[in-house]
Design a protein around this motif. Structure first.
Motif, PDB file in Angstrom:
ATOM      1  N   THR A 151      60.782 -26.879 -42.221  1.00  0.00           N
ATOM      2  CA  THR A 151      61.100 -27.464 -40.911  1.00  0.00           C
ATOM      3  C   THR A 151      60.236 -26.842 -39.818  1.00  0.00           C
ATOM      4  O   THR A 151      59.720 -27.538 -38.932  1.00  0.00           O
ATOM      5  CB  THR A 151      62.587 -27.244 -40.579  1.00  0.00           C
ATOM      6  N   GLY A 152      60.058 -25.531 -39.910  1.00  0.00           N
ATOM      7  CA  GLY A 152      59.257 -24.822 -38.918  1.00  0.00           C
ATOM      8  C   GLY A 152      57.792 -25.236 -38.933  1.00  0.00           C
ATOM      9  O   GLY A 152      57.164 -25.349 -37.874  1.00  0.00           O
ATOM     10  N   ILE A 153      57.242 -25.457 -40.126  1.00  0.00           N
ATOM     11  CA  ILE A 153      55.847 -25.902 -40.229  1.00  0.00           C
ATOM     12  C   ILE A 153      55.679 -27.276 -39.585  1.00  0.00           C
ATOM     13  O   ILE A 153      54.733 -27.522 -38.822  1.00  0.00           O
ATOM     14  CB  ILE A 153      55.395 -25.939 -41.696  1.00  0.00           C
ATOM     15  N   TYR A 154      56.613 -28.172 -39.880  1.00  0.00           N
ATOM     16  CA  TYR A 154      56.544 -29.516 -39.284  1.00  0.00           C
ATOM     17  C   TYR A 154      56.580 -29.430 -37.763  1.00  0.00           C
ATOM     18  O   TYR A 154      55.778 -30.062 -37.068  1.00  0.00           O
ATOM     19  CB  TYR A 154      57.697 -30.379 -39.798  1.00  0.00           C
TER      20      TYR A 154
ATOM     21  N   GLN B 105      59.816 -18.859 -30.313  1.00  0.00           N
ATOM     22  CA  GLN B 105      59.056 -19.534 -31.386  1.00  0.00           C
ATOM     23  C   GLN B 105      59.872 -19.824 -32.639  1.00  0.00           C
ATOM     24  O   GLN B 105      59.899 -20.955 -33.095  1.00  0.00           O
ATOM     25  CB  GLN B 105      57.776 -18.771 -31.757  1.00  0.00           C
ATOM     26  N   PHE B 106      60.486 -18.814 -33.230  1.00  0.00           N
ATOM     27  CA  PHE B 106      61.364 -19.125 -34.365  1.00  0.00           C
ATOM     28  C   PHE B 106      62.432 -18.047 -34.526  1.00  0.00           C
ATOM     29  O   PHE B 106      62.251 -16.899 -34.118  1.00  0.00           O
ATOM     30  CB  PHE B 106      60.575 -19.344 -35.666  1.00  0.00           C
ATOM     31  N   PHE B 107      63.540 -18.476 -35.087  1.00  0.00           N
ATOM     32  CA  PHE B 107      64.698 -17.613 -35.317  1.00  0.00           C
ATOM     33  C   PHE B 107      64.297 -16.413 -36.176  1.00  0.00           C
ATOM     34  O   PHE B 107      63.571 -16.582 -37.151  1.00  0.00           O
ATOM     35  CB  PHE B 107      65.773 -18.447 -36.027  1.00  0.00           C
TER      36      PHE B 107
ATOM     37  N   GLY C 278      51.290 -24.639 -28.309  1.00  0.00           N
ATOM     38  CA  GLY C 278      50.901 -24.340 -29.678  1.00  0.00           C
ATOM     39  C   GLY C 278      51.854 -23.332 -30.290  1.00  0.00           C
ATOM     40  O   GLY C 278      53.074 -23.480 -30.176  1.00  0.00           O
ATOM     41  N   TYR C 279      51.307 -22.321 -30.899  1.00  0.00           N
ATOM     42  CA  TYR C 279      52.122 -21.249 -31.482  1.00  0.00           C
ATOM     43  C   TYR C 279      51.222 -20.061 -31.729  1.00  0.00           C
ATOM     44  O   TYR C 279      49.991 -20.175 -31.729  1.00  0.00           O
ATOM     45  CB  TYR C 279      52.778 -21.700 -32.806  1.00  0.00           C
ATOM     46  N   TRP C 280      51.839 -18.906 -31.947  1.00  0.00           N
ATOM     47  CA  TRP C 280      51.074 -17.708 -32.277  1.00  0.00           C
ATOM     48  C   TRP C 280      51.473 -17.212 -33.662  1.00  0.00           C
ATOM     49  O   TRP C 280      52.651 -17.259 -34.041  1.00  0.00           O
ATOM     50  CB  TRP C 280      51.336 -16.598 -31.260  1.00  0.00           C
ATOM     51  N   GLY C 281      50.483 -16.732 -34.417  1.00  0.00           N
ATOM     52  CA  GLY C 281      50.787 -16.147 -35.725  1.00  0.00           C
ATOM     53  C   GLY C 281      51.200 -17.188 -36.736  1.00  0.00           C
ATOM     54  O   GLY C 281      50.466 -18.163 -36.970  1.00  0.00           O
ATOM     55  N   PRO C 282      52.374 -17.036 -37.353  1.00  0.00           N
ATOM     56  CA  PRO C 282      52.812 -18.002 -38.363  1.00  0.00           C
ATOM     57  C   PRO C 282      52.856 -19.415 -37.788  1.00  0.00           C
ATOM     58  O   PRO C 282      53.383 -19.614 -36.678  1.00  0.00           O
ATOM     59  CB  PRO C 282      54.228 -17.517 -38.721  1.00  0.00           C
ATOM     60  N   PRO C 283      52.314 -20.413 -38.503  1.00  0.00           N
ATOM     61  CA  PRO C 283      52.365 -21.802 -38.023  1.00  0.00           C
ATOM     62  C   PRO C 283      53.769 -22.362 -38.199  1.00  0.00           C
ATOM     63  O   PRO C 283      54.001 -23.313 -38.962  1.00  0.00           O
ATOM     64  CB  PRO C 283      51.334 -22.515 -38.903  1.00  0.00           C
ATOM     65  N   VAL C 284      54.701 -21.782 -37.483  1.00  0.00           N
ATOM     66  CA  VAL C 284      56.121 -22.076 -37.654  1.00  0.00           C
ATOM     67  C   VAL C 284      56.800 -22.106 -36.285  1.00  0.00           C
ATOM     68  O   VAL C 284      56.554 -21.230 -35.450  1.00  0.00           O
ATOM     69  CB  VAL C 284      56.801 -20.999 -38.538  1.00  0.00           C
ATOM     70  N   ARG C 285      57.644 -23.125 -36.070  1.00  0.00           N
ATOM     71  CA  ARG C 285      58.525 -23.180 -34.909  1.00  0.00           C
ATOM     72  C   ARG C 285      59.901 -23.640 -35.395  1.00  0.00           C
ATOM     73  O   ARG C 285      60.019 -24.682 -36.030  1.00  0.00           O
ATOM     74  CB  ARG C 285      58.002 -24.150 -33.845  1.00  0.00           C
ATOM     75  N   PHE C 286      60.906 -22.851 -35.083  1.00  0.00           N
ATOM     76  CA  PHE C 286      62.262 -23.192 -35.518  1.00  0.00           C
ATOM     77  C   PHE C 286      63.231 -22.829 -34.399  1.00  0.00           C
ATOM     78  O   PHE C 286      63.283 -21.678 -33.966  1.00  0.00           O
ATOM     79  CB  PHE C 286      62.627 -22.419 -36.793  1.00  0.00           C
TER      80      PHE C 286
END
Length: 393
Positions: A135-138, A334-336, A367-375
């Motif tokens: 889900t985070g990658i999407y 960015q993510f949990f 965008g995002y930083w580091g891991p291509p993940v947003r959750f």
């Protein structure tokens, strides 16, 4: 720096060992399956530092692939570690309840025997970590959606009613964000036909030679009153002077503790911009200074708006006389579970907030930083509209 990196790696090894000792014995399967998971954890220990270190933005071939894998694994392991910690808390509570000398405790043990609870929670942790990663990658790799924000301004002149600002922040062009990712963002901003475009820092994660081809789409950004940019902390990691020169070559107006006056109809607006809050660590010439950005501004301006990468600039911005500050930096976490940790460093995490007498809007980043993940912290292209504040009776 090397000593710091070694400490981080050591902590990483210990955390991987913790996850292994807590999950592997609890999982069903034979010795071969358990060995395979142990080997995966060893691989994770080795590949995550690769993702952390090879952030020059210009890697190609196998190096680029290893960076991708390392950053993805960093995101996955973060989920896995967090869920393992939560599992241990749940199992502790279960054990305490099951040990109580009451009938419901006995019923709990009958309905959910200890071995079943241990096995089921271990399987659930891994399944949830995989689901959260996908889900985070999407969420990270799709083009950021446009969100609308209205900022109510007292005594706003009619000429500025509905004045629109398209805000981008924290794009982080670098190892995993390239031209193909940036082009649709530029197209979406231009489609808004905004009065002004504001970029609130952390545009890049790498050097000018490595990334200039991938930041080139920024030259296509259009705003009726121009495109304005301020530096973030990552510009300083990558060489701020070189990037400021490159951004200006692309036609962007870089504001470094200075302001411009924008006129619309019979109204004027002061637009200030400051260097990053931490820029003084890279040289006193770059020290963030909202008061300097306001210096010489016309006293009759209808609005004083500041672009500042970090929300921490807010106190000094309000003192300098700004009415509104636009910021980024936090990524909304960015993510949990990092969305809960942001408040340790920053006064606000995301959204429109009141900072004393000043409005502040904090973008979750484009965008995002580091891991291509947003959750649980979606990216955004922000369309901000200035509207008159309701008149209080």
């Amino acid at each position: 720096m090397r000593s710091f990196f070694l400490r981080v790696v050591t902590i990483g090894v210990l955390l991987h060992a913790y996850v292994g000792f807590r999950l592997i014995p609890a999982l069903p399967g034979n010795a071969a399956a358990h060995t395979a998971m142990a080997l995966w954890l060893v691989f994770s220990c080795l590949i995550v530092p690769v993702g952390m270190r090879r952030r020059d933005g210009g890697a190609q071939g196998l190096r680029a692939f290893a960076t991708w894998v390392g950053l993805l694994e960093m995101g996955f392991f973060s989920f896995l570690l967090t869920l393992t910690l939560i599992r241990d808390v749940v199992l502790l509570v279960y054990a305490v309840i099951a040990a109580m000398p009451f009938s419901f405790a006995a019923a709990l043990q009958t309905a959910l025997p200890v071995d079943v609870a241990v096995r089921t929670t271990a399987e659930t942790v891994i399944a949830l970590a995989i689901l959260m990663l996908l889900t985070g990658i999407y969420n990270a790799r799709r083009r950021a959606p446009v969100i609308d924000v209205e900022i109510p301004i007292a005594n706003l002149p009619a000429a500025l009613h509905g004045f629109t600002i398209a805000q981008l922040s924290d794009i982080h062009v670098g190892p995993t964000i390239r031209k193909r990712y940036l082009d649709p963002i530029v197209d979406a901003v231009n489609a808004l036909n905004a009065d002004m475009v504001a970029i609130t820092g952390d545009i890049v994660d790498g050097s000018v030679p490595a990334l200039k081809a991938h930041t080139a789409p920024l030259s296509r950004l259009k705003g009726k009153h121009g495109v304005y940019l301020v530096t973030g902390n990552h510009e300083y990691y990558a060489g701020a002077d070189a990037w400021v020169a490159e951004f200006r070559r692309l036609g962007l107006h870089v504001l470094m503790n200075e302001h411009v006056v924008l006129k619309q109809g019979d109204a004027s607006m002061v637009l200030g911009g400051v260097t990053d809050f931490s820029a003084s660590h890279f040289g006193n010439m770059h020290k963030s200074d909202p008061a300097k950005a306001m210096s010489g501004a016309p006293a009759d301006a209808a609005l004083r708006l500041l672009l500042a990468h970090q929300p921490r600039t807010g106190a000094a911005a309000e003192k300098a006389g700004f009415d509104v500050q636009l910021s980024g930096h936090t990524h909304g976490g960015q993510f949990f579970p990092w969305n809960f940790a942001v408040r340790v460093q920053q006064p606000f995490t995301a959204g429109l907030v009141r900072s004393g007498a000043m409005w502040m809007y904090i973008s979750r980043g484009t965008g995002y930083w580091g891991p291509p993940v947003r959750f649980a912290a979606p990216s955004e292209i922000t369309r901000i509209r200035l509207v008159p504040a309701p008149i209080k009776p």
